[in-house]
Scaffold this motif. Structure first.
Motif, mmCIF file in Angstrom:
data_model
loop_
_atom_site.group_PDB
_atom_site.id
_atom_site.type_symbol
_atom_site.label_atom_id
_atom_site.label_comp_id
_atom_site.label_asym_id
_atom_site.label_seq_id
_atom_site.Cartn_x
_atom_site.Cartn_y
_atom_site.Cartn_z
ATOM 1 N N LEU A 244 0.747 -1.167 -0.040
ATOM 2 C CA LEU A 244 -0.022 -0.226 0.231
ATOM 3 C C LEU A 244 0.826 1.391 0.102
ATOM 4 O O LEU A 244 0.708 2.333 -0.621
ATOM 5 N N ILE A 245 2.075 1.363 0.712
ATOM 6 C CA ILE A 245 2.816 2.380 0.857
ATOM 7 C C ILE A 245 3.585 2.655 -0.742
ATOM 8 O O ILE A 245 3.404 3.846 -1.105
ATOM 9 N N LEU A 246 3.903 1.381 -1.430
ATOM 10 C CA LEU A 246 4.397 1.670 -2.485
ATOM 11 C C LEU A 246 3.614 2.114 -3.374
ATOM 12 O O LEU A 246 3.532 2.843 -4.425
ATOM 13 N N GLN A 247 2.145 1.831 -3.255
ATOM 14 C CA GLN A 247 1.057 2.094 -4.412
ATOM 15 C C GLN A 247 0.827 3.595 -4.163
ATOM 16 O O GLN A 247 0.864 4.239 -5.031
ATOM 17 N N ILE A 248 1.014 4.242 -2.833
ATOM 18 C CA ILE A 248 0.552 5.495 -2.566
ATOM 19 C C ILE A 248 1.853 6.244 -3.315
ATOM 20 O O ILE A 248 1.614 7.411 -3.583
ATOM 21 N N GLY A 249 2.960 5.725 -2.792
ATOM 22 C CA GLY A 249 4.103 6.580 -3.545
ATOM 23 C C GLY A 249 4.166 6.489 -4.988
ATOM 24 O O GLY A 249 5.047 7.317 -5.674
ATOM 25 N N GLY A 250 3.401 5.907 -5.670
ATOM 26 C CA GLY A 250 3.294 6.081 -7.083
ATOM 27 C C GLY A 250 1.912 6.573 -7.552
ATOM 28 O O GLY A 250 1.223 6.297 -8.785
ATOM 29 N N MET A 251 1.227 7.218 -6.710
ATOM 30 C CA MET A 251 -0.034 7.943 -7.003
ATOM 31 C C MET A 251 -0.093 8.667 -8.378
ATOM 32 O O MET A 251 -1.178 8.943 -8.972
ATOM 33 N N MET A 252 1.082 9.535 -8.667
ATOM 34 C CA MET A 252 0.960 10.306 -9.614
ATOM 35 C C MET A 252 1.379 9.770 -10.826
ATOM 36 O O MET A 252 1.458 10.354 -12.164
ATOM 37 N N ASN A 253 1.639 8.226 -11.008
ATOM 38 C CA ASN A 253 2.063 7.667 -12.031
ATOM 39 C C ASN A 253 0.974 6.978 -12.572
ATOM 40 O O ASN A 253 -0.007 6.157 -12.083
ATOM 41 N N VAL A 254 0.586 7.094 -13.824
ATOM 42 C CA VAL A 254 -0.268 6.261 -14.682
ATOM 43 C C VAL A 254 0.410 5.941 -16.207
ATOM 44 O O VAL A 254 0.914 6.904 -16.759
ATOM 45 N N GLY A 255 0.437 4.632 -16.212
ATOM 46 C CA GLY A 255 1.191 4.022 -17.466
ATOM 47 C C GLY A 255 0.766 4.736 -18.698
ATOM 48 O O GLY A 255 -0.448 4.567 -19.281
ATOM 49 N N PHE A 256 1.518 5.670 -19.264
ATOM 50 C CA PHE A 256 1.313 6.341 -20.597
ATOM 51 C C PHE A 256 0.869 5.309 -21.842
ATOM 52 O O PHE A 256 0.106 5.719 -22.638
ATOM 53 N N GLU A 257 1.528 4.289 -21.900
ATOM 54 C CA GLU A 257 1.325 3.201 -22.976
ATOM 55 C C GLU A 257 -0.072 3.001 -23.044
ATOM 56 O O GLU A 257 -0.808 3.138 -24.183
ATOM 57 N N LYS A 258 -0.668 2.475 -21.870
ATOM 58 C CA LYS A 258 -2.191 1.838 -22.194
ATOM 59 C C LYS A 258 -3.083 3.227 -22.330
ATOM 60 O O LYS A 258 -3.991 3.353 -23.169
ATOM 61 N N ILE A 259 -2.630 4.426 -21.907
ATOM 62 C CA ILE A 259 -3.731 5.721 -22.017
ATOM 63 C C ILE A 259 -3.385 5.982 -23.442
ATOM 64 O O ILE A 259 -4.696 6.249 -24.004
ATOM 65 N N ILE A 260 -2.320 6.249 -23.904
ATOM 66 C CA ILE A 260 -2.056 6.588 -25.502
ATOM 67 C C ILE A 260 -2.703 5.573 -26.229
ATOM 68 O O ILE A 260 -3.366 5.889 -27.429
ATOM 69 N N LEU A 261 -2.666 4.156 -26.087
ATOM 70 C CA LEU A 261 -3.617 3.206 -26.915
ATOM 71 C C LEU A 261 -4.896 3.554 -26.753
ATOM 72 O O LEU A 261 -5.586 2.899 -27.974
ATOM 73 N N LEU A 262 -5.703 3.929 -25.670
ATOM 74 C CA LEU A 262 -7.050 4.000 -25.614
ATOM 75 C C LEU A 262 -7.749 5.118 -25.832
ATOM 76 O O LEU A 262 -8.801 5.051 -26.243
ATOM 77 N N TYR A 263 -6.939 6.305 -25.420
ATOM 78 C CA TYR A 263 -7.800 7.665 -25.422
ATOM 79 C C TYR A 263 -7.617 8.272 -26.940
ATOM 80 O O TYR A 263 -7.222 7.690 -27.861
ATOM 81 N N ASN A 264 -8.589 9.019 -26.985
ATOM 82 C CA ASN A 264 -8.694 9.634 -28.371
ATOM 83 C C ASN A 264 -9.222 11.325 -27.998
ATOM 84 O O ASN A 264 -9.484 11.482 -26.825
ATOM 85 N N SER A 265 -9.255 12.164 -28.997
ATOM 86 C CA SER A 265 -9.692 13.571 -28.832
ATOM 87 C C SER A 265 -11.039 13.770 -27.985
ATOM 88 O O SER A 265 -11.073 14.922 -27.497
#
Length: 322
Positions: A244-265
């Motif tokens: 949980l500590i490690l998860q909170i320590g990465g709260m500002m990280n979201v894998g851009f690969e999946k975001i870029i593959l899924l999002y659109n304008s």
């Protein structure tokens, strides 16, 4: 290796009379475990080359970086890029999206492997248990590109997910074009892909629980549910807290690969996060200094969250990373 209890504590002053003794102990330890130290050189070299040396490049966050001039010769601009980012109309949007996606993952995705591990621990038929583990592990080994391709196909207007929702009475639509559905689809697909793999560490922690505790609980009249609450959960709580500590320590990280593959304008309003914003500004627009400033801000916030979570955990239940 030599008994580490004989070494001084970090930061403690070493009397000059004992400095030679510690030096002899270290030389003796190196001579005795030279092959182990030699193997550790590979790990040290990896972190030096790929983790610490690139930190030098963070200087361009404070410069107007020109590739032809290099990092040192590019002009200093101080905190200009940080001020531009904080004053941008994108700032609150990507900060909100990044935090919301991570909060959803903390609420829904983080407990999912724990629940699966607890359920599997209660299964007595080993063949069924192995089958469930195999089925839940498999998505982890599927390429992220393939996962996103499947999700895009299933979310089409005539796709599987849209058809199921239509059977339930919802409007048939392309789900990934709906900004309100992007976060549930992102988090839900992440749970499906990672729940089995994430449960492995909890299943390993469950094996360390003393079986005599269950016998004592049974004698006291505790049923399976109470045994799970009062024996199983406390037994794996240190593991849960560390993760949980490690998860909170990465709260500002979201894998851009999946975001870029899924999002659109059409879904930028809810899907655009810090990592995807840095990718667009840094790679696509070649604005290296600005994107580095945004990435450095992201890393500093993560570091602060890690320190805060670790400190709170140490005060509450005496379990922490350090």
């Amino acid at each position: 290796m030599a008994d580490t209890a004989s070494y001084p504590k970090p930061g403690a002053a070493i009397p000059s009379s004992r400095a030679g003794e510690y030096g002899r102990m270290l030389r003796k330890d190196f001579a005795k475990n030279k092959y182990i130290y030699a193997l550790s050189l590979f790990g040290i070299a990896y972190y030096l080359i790929f983790k610490y040396v690139p930190m030098y490049g963070a200087l361009i966050a404070f410069k107007n970086y020109v590739p032809s001039k290099g990092i040192l010769d590019s002009p200093w601009v101080g905190f200009k890029h940080f001020a531009d980012f904080f004053g941008s109309h994108y700032f609150w949007r990507i900060l909100r999206n990044t935090l919301l996606i991570n909060i959803y993952e903390l609420i829904f995705a983080f407990p999912a492997p724990i629940i699966l591990a607890l359920l599997l621990n209660e299964v007595r038929r080993s063949s069924f248990k192995r089958m469930v583990q195999t089925v839940t592990y498999l998505p982890h080994f599927v390429s992220l590109v393939v996962i996103c391709g499947m999700l895009i196909d299933f979310s089409q207007k005539a796709g599987l997910l849209s058809t199921i929702l239509a059977w339930l009475g919802f409007e048939r639509q392309n789900l990934l074009l709906n900004p309100d559905l992007f976060r549930p689809l992102y988090v839900g697909s992440g749970i499906w892909q990672g729940i089995g793999w994430g449960s492995i560490i909890y299943l390993a922690a469950l094996t360390s629980i003393d079986t005599q505790l269950y016998d004592a609980a049974t004698v006291d009249g505790a049923n399976r549910w109470k045994q799970m609450l009062h024996v199983t959960l406390p037994g794996i709580m240190p593991t849960i807290v560390i993760l949980l500590i490690l998860q909170i320590g990465g709260m500002m990280n979201v894998g851009f690969e999946k975001i870029i593959l899924l999002y659109n304008s059409q879904t930028y309003e809810t899907a655009d996060v810090i990592s995807s914003f840095v990718y667009r500004r840094g790679i696509l627009e070649a604005n290296y200094s600005y994107s580095t400033a945004v990435g450095l801000f992201n890393s500093l916030v993560n570091f602060a969250l890690l320190l805060i979570a670790n400190r709170i955990s140490r005060k509450v239940n005496e379990t922490s990373l350090w």
